[in-house]
Motif scaffolding. Sequence first.
Motif, short mmCIF file in Angstrom:
data_model
loop_
_atom_site.label_atom_id
_atom_site.label_comp_id
_atom_site.label_asym_id
_atom_site.label_seq_id
_atom_site.Cartn_x
_atom_site.Cartn_y
_atom_site.Cartn_z
N SER A 101 65.63 97.10 52.06
CA SER A 101 65.49 98.20 51.27
C SER A 101 65.50 99.59 51.69
CB SER A 101 64.39 98.77 50.50
OG SER A 101 62.93 99.31 51.14
N ASP A 102 65.14 99.82 52.74
CA ASP A 102 66.56 101.23 53.69
C ASP A 102 67.96 100.93 53.56
OD1 ASP A 102 63.98 102.33 54.31
OD2 ASP A 102 63.46 101.29 55.88
N PHE A 103 68.57 99.40 53.36
CA PHE A 103 69.74 99.39 53.67
C PHE A 103 70.12 99.42 52.26
CE2 PHE A 103 67.87 97.69 57.94
CZ PHE A 103 68.46 98.86 58.77
N GLY A 104 69.86 99.07 51.05
CA GLY A 104 69.77 99.02 50.18
C GLY A 104 70.30 97.92 49.57
N LEU A 105 69.49 96.66 49.76
CA LEU A 105 69.36 95.47 49.69
C LEU A 105 68.24 94.71 49.58
CD1 LEU A 105 71.63 94.64 53.09
CD2 LEU A 105 72.03 94.57 50.87
N SER A 106 67.98 94.17 48.66
CA SER A 106 66.65 92.79 48.53
C SER A 106 67.11 91.41 48.99
CB SER A 106 66.40 92.57 46.92
OG SER A 106 67.16 92.56 46.51
N ALA A 107 66.11 90.60 48.77
CA ALA A 107 66.13 89.75 49.20
C ALA A 107 66.19 88.60 47.90
CB ALA A 107 64.77 88.68 49.94
N ILE A 108 67.25 88.76 47.23
CA ILE A 108 67.34 88.02 46.20
C ILE A 108 67.82 86.32 46.65
CG2 ILE A 108 69.51 87.92 44.35
CD1 ILE A 108 69.53 90.50 44.40
N LYS A 109 67.27 84.80 45.75
CA LYS A 109 67.98 83.90 46.53
C LYS A 109 68.59 84.02 45.45
CE LYS A 109 64.42 81.43 47.49
NZ LYS A 109 63.46 80.69 47.83
N ARG A 110 69.43 83.04 45.72
CA ARG A 110 70.48 82.37 44.99
C ARG A 110 70.31 80.90 44.94
NH1 ARG A 110 72.55 87.24 47.30
NH2 ARG A 110 74.05 88.17 46.43
N LEU A 111 69.74 80.28 45.80
CA LEU A 111 68.96 78.89 45.53
C LEU A 111 67.96 78.54 45.29
CD1 LEU A 111 71.55 77.67 48.68
CD2 LEU A 111 72.12 77.52 46.01
N GLU A 112 67.37 77.50 44.33
CA GLU A 112 65.98 76.88 44.49
C GLU A 112 65.43 75.82 45.26
OE1 GLU A 112 63.03 76.21 40.49
OE2 GLU A 112 65.09 77.16 40.76
N LEU A 144 64.85 95.77 67.36
CA LEU A 144 64.37 95.96 65.51
C LEU A 144 64.28 95.20 64.89
CD1 LEU A 144 65.47 98.08 62.92
CD2 LEU A 144 68.17 97.00 62.99
N LEU A 145 63.23 95.30 63.65
CA LEU A 145 62.78 94.62 63.09
C LEU A 145 62.84 95.08 61.94
CD1 LEU A 145 61.02 92.34 62.03
CD2 LEU A 145 58.74 93.51 62.36
N ILE A 146 63.45 93.88 60.57
CA ILE A 146 63.53 94.19 59.55
C ILE A 146 62.73 93.15 58.87
CG2 ILE A 146 65.25 94.29 57.53
CD1 ILE A 146 67.69 94.78 59.26
N GLU A 147 61.70 94.13 58.04
CA GLU A 147 60.66 93.03 57.29
C GLU A 147 61.01 92.45 56.19
OE1 GLU A 147 56.71 94.46 58.66
OE2 GLU A 147 56.96 95.94 59.96
N GLU A 148 60.57 91.45 56.07
CA GLU A 148 60.80 90.68 54.79
C GLU A 148 59.59 89.34 54.87
OE1 GLU A 148 60.87 89.81 51.04
OE2 GLU A 148 61.77 91.76 52.12
N ASP A 149 59.12 89.68 54.18
CA ASP A 149 57.86 88.05 53.98
C ASP A 149 57.72 87.37 53.41
OD1 ASP A 149 55.82 89.53 55.38
OD2 ASP A 149 55.12 90.10 53.79
N SER A 150 59.64 87.15 52.22
CA SER A 150 59.82 85.99 51.72
C SER A 150 61.16 85.64 52.59
CB SER A 150 60.49 86.57 50.08
OG SER A 150 61.64 87.70 50.18
N GLU A 151 61.53 84.60 51.72
CA GLU A 151 62.41 83.57 52.69
C GLU A 151 63.82 84.84 52.58
OE1 GLU A 151 64.28 79.62 52.66
OE2 GLU A 151 63.08 79.61 51.33
N ILE A 152 65.12 84.89 53.33
CA ILE A 152 65.74 85.42 53.59
C ILE A 152 66.95 84.33 53.97
CG2 ILE A 152 67.38 87.47 53.76
CD1 ILE A 152 64.53 88.62 55.77
N LYS A 211 74.70 90.16 55.00
CA LYS A 211 74.58 91.93 55.06
C LYS A 211 74.27 92.78 55.84
CE LYS A 211 76.33 90.29 50.18
NZ LYS A 211 75.85 91.03 48.65
N ALA A 212 72.31 92.58 55.88
CA ALA A 212 71.73 93.37 56.62
C ALA A 212 72.40 93.70 57.74
CB ALA A 212 70.71 93.23 56.41
N LEU A 213 73.07 92.48 58.44
CA LEU A 213 73.28 92.82 59.97
C LEU A 213 74.97 93.68 59.63
CD1 LEU A 213 72.77 88.92 61.49
CD2 LEU A 213 71.90 91.46 62.54
N GLY A 214 75.61 93.88 58.62
CA GLY A 214 76.53 94.36 58.81
C GLY A 214 76.14 95.48 59.23
#
Length: 256
Positions: A213-224, A91-99, A106-109
């Motif tokens: 987004s299929d899991f109701g998630l987004s790649a929110i970054k908390r660290l810079e 299973l590939l959960i596609e996301e181009d930005s850093e996760i 959360k996604a694995l859960g």
Amino acid sequence: MATPLRIIVPVKRVIDYAVKPRLNSAKTAVETAGVKMSMNPFDELSIEESLRLRAKLGQSTVPDILAVSLGSAKSADTLRTAMAMGADRALLIEEDSEIEPLVVAKALGKVVEKENCNLVIVGKQSIDDDAGQTGQMLAGILGWPQAIQASKVEVLDGGWVQVVKEVDGGTETVKAKLPMVITTDLRLNEPRYASLTNIMKAKRKPIEKKKLSDFGLSAIKRLETLKLAEPKPRQGGGKVDSVDGLLSRLKELGAI
């Protein structure tokens, strides 16, 4: 008789361990363009351990091994490596930005709940950010027991799993009941090489694809990341002719 194991193995595409990382021109990240990529070495251990559990307990006890990756479309190559080694599905959960690790956990859960999995075997860390957080966060999200830095895994009767784990100064043996999360350490096993036949078969196997987004998630970054810097070059050592010479030199350097 051992409890049937429905195993999920997260895998990550990283810079190959044999490549010396280089910083990009902006000094904000490691350069990945044109760099050899491969499966995170700790994840190879996880795939191998799931296959060894199947070989020991039998196909009926380990009926399904699912490899999961979060990343760009190129992570499909890593999943095909996992299937060439012996994983049943991918299973590939596609996301181009850093996760970041929390979003990964959360996604694995969500995947664990959807697949009704009862054992997650995940590398203790990835060699790119060395965060070492995903397994622990996943266990916390699921409310499952965890055994980290495993150097030996043994499935017992009654749904119990015994794990020998690496700790400072030696090892510690823990036991927990399924479902649970295990993170793998280097001494756990030696991963197998995929045969050419299995590599060709893996190329033809389908890979299920989802979005965060299929899991109701987004790649929110908390660290810079503000800036990265290479470590200072190590200076060469010196030689002395006697103990007295060593003591004199150490005093000159202010070491004693």
